[in-house]
Design a protein around this motif. Structure first.
Motif, short mmCIF file in Angstrom:
data_model
loop_
_atom_site.label_atom_id
_atom_site.label_comp_id
_atom_site.label_asym_id
_atom_site.label_seq_id
_atom_site.Cartn_x
_atom_site.Cartn_y
_atom_site.Cartn_z
N LEU A 209 0.85 -1.18 0.00
CA LEU A 209 0.00 0.00 0.00
C LEU A 209 0.89 1.24 0.00
O LEU A 209 1.70 1.43 0.91
CB LEU A 209 -0.92 0.00 1.23
N PHE A 210 0.76 2.09 -1.05
CA PHE A 210 1.54 3.32 -1.17
C PHE A 210 0.65 4.52 -0.88
O PHE A 210 -0.51 4.57 -1.31
CB PHE A 210 2.10 3.46 -2.59
N ASP A 211 1.21 5.53 -0.18
CA ASP A 211 0.46 6.75 0.03
C ASP A 211 0.65 7.67 -1.17
O ASP A 211 1.29 7.31 -2.18
CB ASP A 211 0.87 7.44 1.34
N GLU A 212 0.12 8.89 -1.05
CA GLU A 212 0.12 9.82 -2.17
C GLU A 212 1.54 10.22 -2.59
O GLU A 212 1.78 10.57 -3.74
CB GLU A 212 -0.69 11.07 -1.79
N LYS A 213 2.49 10.15 -1.65
CA LYS A 213 3.87 10.52 -1.93
C LYS A 213 4.69 9.34 -2.45
O LYS A 213 5.89 9.48 -2.69
CB LYS A 213 4.51 11.09 -0.67
N GLY A 214 4.07 8.18 -2.60
CA GLY A 214 4.77 7.01 -3.10
C GLY A 214 5.50 6.23 -2.03
O GLY A 214 6.30 5.34 -2.35
N LYS A 215 5.21 6.51 -0.77
CA LYS A 215 5.84 5.80 0.33
C LYS A 215 5.04 4.55 0.69
O LYS A 215 3.82 4.59 0.77
CB LYS A 215 5.95 6.71 1.56
N LEU B 140 -2.17 0.66 -4.85
CA LEU B 140 -1.81 -0.69 -4.44
C LEU B 140 -0.89 -1.33 -5.48
O LEU B 140 -1.08 -1.14 -6.70
CB LEU B 140 -3.05 -1.56 -4.28
N GLU B 141 0.09 -2.07 -5.00
CA GLU B 141 0.87 -2.95 -5.85
C GLU B 141 0.50 -4.37 -5.49
O GLU B 141 0.72 -4.82 -4.37
CB GLU B 141 2.37 -2.73 -5.64
N ILE B 142 -0.14 -5.08 -6.43
CA ILE B 142 -0.62 -6.43 -6.19
C ILE B 142 0.18 -7.40 -7.06
O ILE B 142 0.10 -7.35 -8.29
CB ILE B 142 -2.12 -6.55 -6.52
N ASP B 143 0.98 -8.22 -6.42
CA ASP B 143 1.79 -9.21 -7.16
C ASP B 143 2.61 -8.53 -8.25
O ASP B 143 2.73 -9.03 -9.37
CB ASP B 143 0.85 -10.27 -7.76
N GLN C 237 -4.50 2.02 -10.36
CA GLN C 237 -4.55 3.47 -10.44
C GLN C 237 -4.76 4.01 -9.02
O GLN C 237 -5.17 3.29 -8.12
CB GLN C 237 -5.70 3.91 -11.35
N SER C 238 -4.48 5.29 -8.81
CA SER C 238 -4.68 5.89 -7.50
C SER C 238 -6.17 5.94 -7.17
O SER C 238 -7.02 6.05 -8.06
CB SER C 238 -4.08 7.28 -7.43
#
Length: 306
Positions: free
Chosen positions: A249-255, A294-297, A302-303
């Motif tokens: 799970l990434f926030d708006e800043k890509g963290k 989200l990065e899934i596998d 999209q945001s």
């Protein structure tokens, strides 16, 4: 410097927010034409020509600037306000005899509220719906019905049509049917027709599409998830060879603010195609309201907002 040159210089020095390049050019061309006509036909003295030109310039500036603003305001109003529905908003209530929760208009028509919300582009939540009608059974049972929908953006769709069946419980007619997916999010008005006559209508809100990647799609809307504590999340996929997948799970800043391993724990069948689908379950912590990705596998969605 000639009068016309002075006017052109004044136009070039106007604020960048007043007129664009094309509008300035149109004004200069019209002034040039006007000046030529004056020189040829009226022979007005130079001082009066300058005054007259500036008067024309003022009128043209006001027409171009305020006319443009009025057009843009109208377009913005149409984009943001859209259609102003006069229908009532659908009410959530519980049926006295079955204790089932429905949404609609009491004493007229209501949908069994199985999933709490409809989601744009989603086929799953509209695959099997129960709609209840109240009224004179003789004017309902066996009669044709149709459910049309229109959005505030003027999108129109026929969700379902067919014939009404007899009562199951305290209602006077019902139908078990499938809706077409809502094509977009936002407010929609549902209109229920019986024998081509408008029977009742109400509005409801449709949530944004589920976050998805090429091979995965969430089964819950982020707007339905808890904030400040972990949410149990189901992810659907047609890939049967995967037993577990990594999710970040990434926030708006890509963290990266959370990550987990989701394990395959169920297999179902697609309601519309009958194909096998595999469900992965895990937990993620949406700590606040924000835009996420989200990065899934290894695949990115999209945001989206929660």
């Amino acid at each position: 410097m000639t009068d016309n040159q002075q006017i052109q210089e004044d136009l070039r020095n106007l604020s960048k927010h007043s007129l664009n390049k094309e509008q300035k050019q149109r004004i200069i061309l019209r002034l040039t034409s006007e000046e030529s006509s004056i020189d040829r036909k009226l022979f007005i003295k130079p001082i009066f020509a300058v005054i007259f030109s500036f008067a024309v310039l003022s009128i043209l500036v006001m027409t171009q600037y305020y006319g443009k603003d009025e057009r843009n305001l109208t377009a913005d109003q149409q984009e943001h306000e859209g259609i102003d529905f006069v229908a009532k908003e659908g009410e959530n209530f519980v049926l006295a005899d079955t204790k089932q929760e429905v949404i609609g208009i009491k004493g007229k028509v209501a949908l069994l509220n199985t999933f709490q919300h409809f989601v744009a582009e989603d086929k799953r939540r509209v695959a099997k719906l129960m709609t209840f009608f109240w009224g004179d059974p003789a004017e309902l049972v066996g009669k044709t019905y149709r459910v049309d929908a229109i959005s505030t953006n003027n999108e129109e769709i026929t969700l379902s049509e067919g014939k009404l069946g007899s009562a199951l419980n305290s209602e006077n007619a019902h139908v078990l049917h499938q809706y077409k997916p809502f094509p977009s999010e936002g407010k929609w008005k549902l209109s229920f027709y019986v024998e081509e006559n408008l029977y009742e209508e109400f509005t409801l809100d449709v949530l944004p599409p589920f976050p998805k990647t090429k091979h995965y799609i969430l089964m819950e809307s982020p707007l339905e998830m808890n904030i400040d504590k972990e949410s149990s999340i189901n992810i659907e996929s047609s890939w049967k060879d995967k037993k577990e997948i990594g999710v970040k799970l990434f926030d708006e800043k890509g963290k990266v603010v959370d990550q987990a391993i989701f394990k395959q724990d169920a297999m179902n069948y697609d309601a519309s195609t009958g194909a096998e689908i595999y469900i992965f379950n895990g937990k993620l912590d949406f700590s606040k309201q924000e835009k996420w990705t989200l990065e899934i596998d290894g695949e990115l969605t999209q945001s989206f907002s929660n």
